[in-house]
Design an enzyme around this catalytic site. Structure first.
Site, PDB file in Angstrom:
ATOM      1  N   THR A  71      49.781  10.317  13.105  1.00  0.00           N
ATOM      2  CA  THR A  71      50.393   9.444  13.983  1.00  0.00           C
ATOM      3  C   THR A  71      50.644   9.197  15.291  1.00  0.00           C
ATOM      4  O   THR A  71      50.263  10.182  15.473  1.00  0.00           O
ATOM      5  CB  THR A  71      51.611   9.988  13.540  1.00  0.00           C
ATOM      6  OG1 THR A  71      52.882   9.690  12.177  1.00  0.00           O
ATOM      7  CG2 THR A  71      52.918   9.104  13.733  1.00  0.00           C
ATOM      8  N   THR A 104      47.066   8.088  19.315  1.00  0.00           N
ATOM      9  CA  THR A 104      45.410   8.507  19.988  1.00  0.00           C
ATOM     10  C   THR A 104      44.728   7.235  18.024  1.00  0.00           C
ATOM     11  O   THR A 104      43.581   6.542  18.275  1.00  0.00           O
ATOM     12  CB  THR A 104      44.790   9.214  19.635  1.00  0.00           C
ATOM     13  OG1 THR A 104      45.155   9.618  21.201  1.00  0.00           O
ATOM     14  CG2 THR A 104      43.215   9.646  20.209  1.00  0.00           C
ATOM     15  N   ASP A 135      49.430  17.193  20.471  1.00  0.00           N
ATOM     16  CA  ASP A 135      49.482  16.953  22.299  1.00  0.00           C
ATOM     17  C   ASP A 135      48.794  18.160  22.949  1.00  0.00           C
ATOM     18  O   ASP A 135      49.232  18.592  24.363  1.00  0.00           O
ATOM     19  CB  ASP A 135      51.071  17.387  21.849  1.00  0.00           C
ATOM     20  CG  ASP A 135      51.934  16.096  21.497  1.00  0.00           C
ATOM     21  OD1 ASP A 135      52.061  14.801  22.099  1.00  0.00           O
ATOM     22  OD2 ASP A 135      52.250  16.642  19.984  1.00  0.00           O
ATOM     23  N   GLY A 160      53.283  17.226  17.198  1.00  0.00           N
ATOM     24  CA  GLY A 160      54.758  16.499  16.723  1.00  0.00           C
ATOM     25  C   GLY A 160      55.390  16.035  18.411  1.00  0.00           C
ATOM     26  O   GLY A 160      56.089  16.224  17.866  1.00  0.00           O
ATOM     27  N   GLU A 175      52.640  15.146   9.085  1.00  0.00           N
ATOM     28  CA  GLU A 175      51.321  15.558   9.565  1.00  0.00           C
ATOM     29  C   GLU A 175      50.674  17.136   8.914  1.00  0.00           C
ATOM     30  O   GLU A 175      49.529  17.103   8.464  1.00  0.00           O
ATOM     31  CB  GLU A 175      51.292  15.847  10.631  1.00  0.00           C
ATOM     32  CG  GLU A 175      51.882  14.352  11.565  1.00  0.00           C
ATOM     33  CD  GLU A 175      51.878  13.775  12.952  1.00  0.00           C
ATOM     34  OE1 GLU A 175      51.356  13.081  13.536  1.00  0.00           O
ATOM     35  OE2 GLU A 175      52.228  14.845  12.933  1.00  0.00           O
TER      36      GLU A 175
HETATM   37  C1  5RP Z   1      52.788  12.747  16.165  1.00  0.00           C
HETATM   38  C2  5RP Z   1      51.583  13.617  16.984  1.00  0.00           C
HETATM   39  C3  5RP Z   1      50.817  12.593  17.596  1.00  0.00           C
HETATM   40  O1  5RP Z   1      49.567  13.040  16.779  1.00  0.00           O
HETATM   41  C4  5RP Z   1      50.326  13.879  18.761  1.00  0.00           C
HETATM   42  O2  5RP Z   1      51.781  13.522  19.143  1.00  0.00           O
HETATM   43  C5  5RP Z   1      49.786  12.833  19.505  1.00  0.00           C
HETATM   44  O3  5RP Z   1      50.036  11.755  19.701  1.00  0.00           O
HETATM   45  P1  5RP Z   1      49.289  10.256  20.717  1.00  0.00           P
HETATM   46  O4  5RP Z   1      48.233  10.517  20.509  1.00  0.00           O
HETATM   47  O5  5RP Z   1      50.181   9.789  21.309  1.00  0.00           O
HETATM   48  O6  5RP Z   1      49.101  11.321  22.449  1.00  0.00           O
HETATM   49  O7  5RP Z   1      51.914  15.157  16.638  1.00  0.00           O
HETATM   50  O8  5RP Z   1      53.548  13.554  15.487  1.00  0.00           O
END
Ligand code: 5RP
Length: 235
Positions: free
Chosen positions: A44, A47, A99, A110, A118
């Protein structure tokens, strides 16, 4: 196999920021790890969104499971076959964002409140591949905070337990997770031993799941840089 070090990619067009462009490069690059016949966990976030779009364009012969309702919606709208984790049982590969990533490949996840699903999906997979832009690389996990999914029964009790583990603040997000639970963010400052903290958080009753994914879960991290190059981190 894909993702040779320092590969320059040509997908970036228009007026995307460097970070947005890097997310697209990392996400699309990791899609190359998926081949016909695989059972695939779809993460999710913004990216891995690009991984899913790339798979939707290529339509390999795969069966997927999704880590959130929005990923499920995106993947099915692109014509990918998505089934529940129980239906697929085991995964060849899971691809997801993060993150924060430290040098031992420990992750904070998260940011999108999907870390419980996840983590289940990552643990089902033989290979867990993480896709990030280079801004996610840190020396120590911590600055982002640690997302927590918390049962809405005794949230203040859970928050107090997390503070006893060293959190200087625990705040509650306005939105709930896809599972209907509360989502909190705990600040620990720079985390010296994320593996130890992960074990301690896992032992807090009422804390459904925390956002530390220990490096032993991770096969590789595909990192896209602002100049368009891609590198990989492995153990
Ligand atoms: C969602 C996640 C995402 O993988 C994480 O927040 C990275 O998101 P992004 O690719 O939009 O920076 O852990 O729960």
């Amino acid at each position: 196999m894909p993702a040779p070090a320092a590969r320059r990619d040509a997908w970036v067009v228009g007026d995307m920021t460097a970070v947005e462009a890097a997310k697209q490069i990392a996400g699309r690059n990791a899609a190359e790890y998926v081949v016909d016949g695989m059972r695939v966990g779809l993460g999710t976030g913004s990216t891995v969104h690009h991984t899913i779009v790339a798979l939707g364009e290529r339509r390999p012969d795969i069966v997927c499971t999704a880590t959130s309702l929005r990923t499920h919606e995106l993947a099915t709208s692109l014509g990918l076959t998505v089934v529940s984790p129980d239906e697929v049982g085991h995964l060849d590969i899971a691809i997801d964002g993060a993150d924060e990533v430290d040098p031992a490949l420990n992750l904070t996840k998260g940011g999108g409140a999907a870390h419980t699903r996840e983590k289940i999906v990552a643990a089902m997979a033989d290979r867990f591949i993480v896709v990030v832009d280079a801004s996610k690389l840190v020396e120590h996990l911590g600055p982002f905070g640690i997302p927590l999914e918390v049962l809405d029964f005794a949230p203040a009790v859970v928050a107090a337990s997390v503070q006893r583990l060293g959190a200087t603040s625990v705040t509650t997000r306005p939105d709930r997770s896809d599972n209907g639970n509360l989502v909190m963010d705990a600040q620990f400052g720079d985390i010296a031993d994320p593996v130890d903290l992960a074990a301690r958080l896992s032992a807090v009753p009422g804390l459904v799941e925390h956002g530390i994914f220990t490096g032993d879960m991770v096969e590789r991290v595909v990192v896209a840089h602002s100049d368009g190059t891609v590198t990989e981190r492995t153990h």
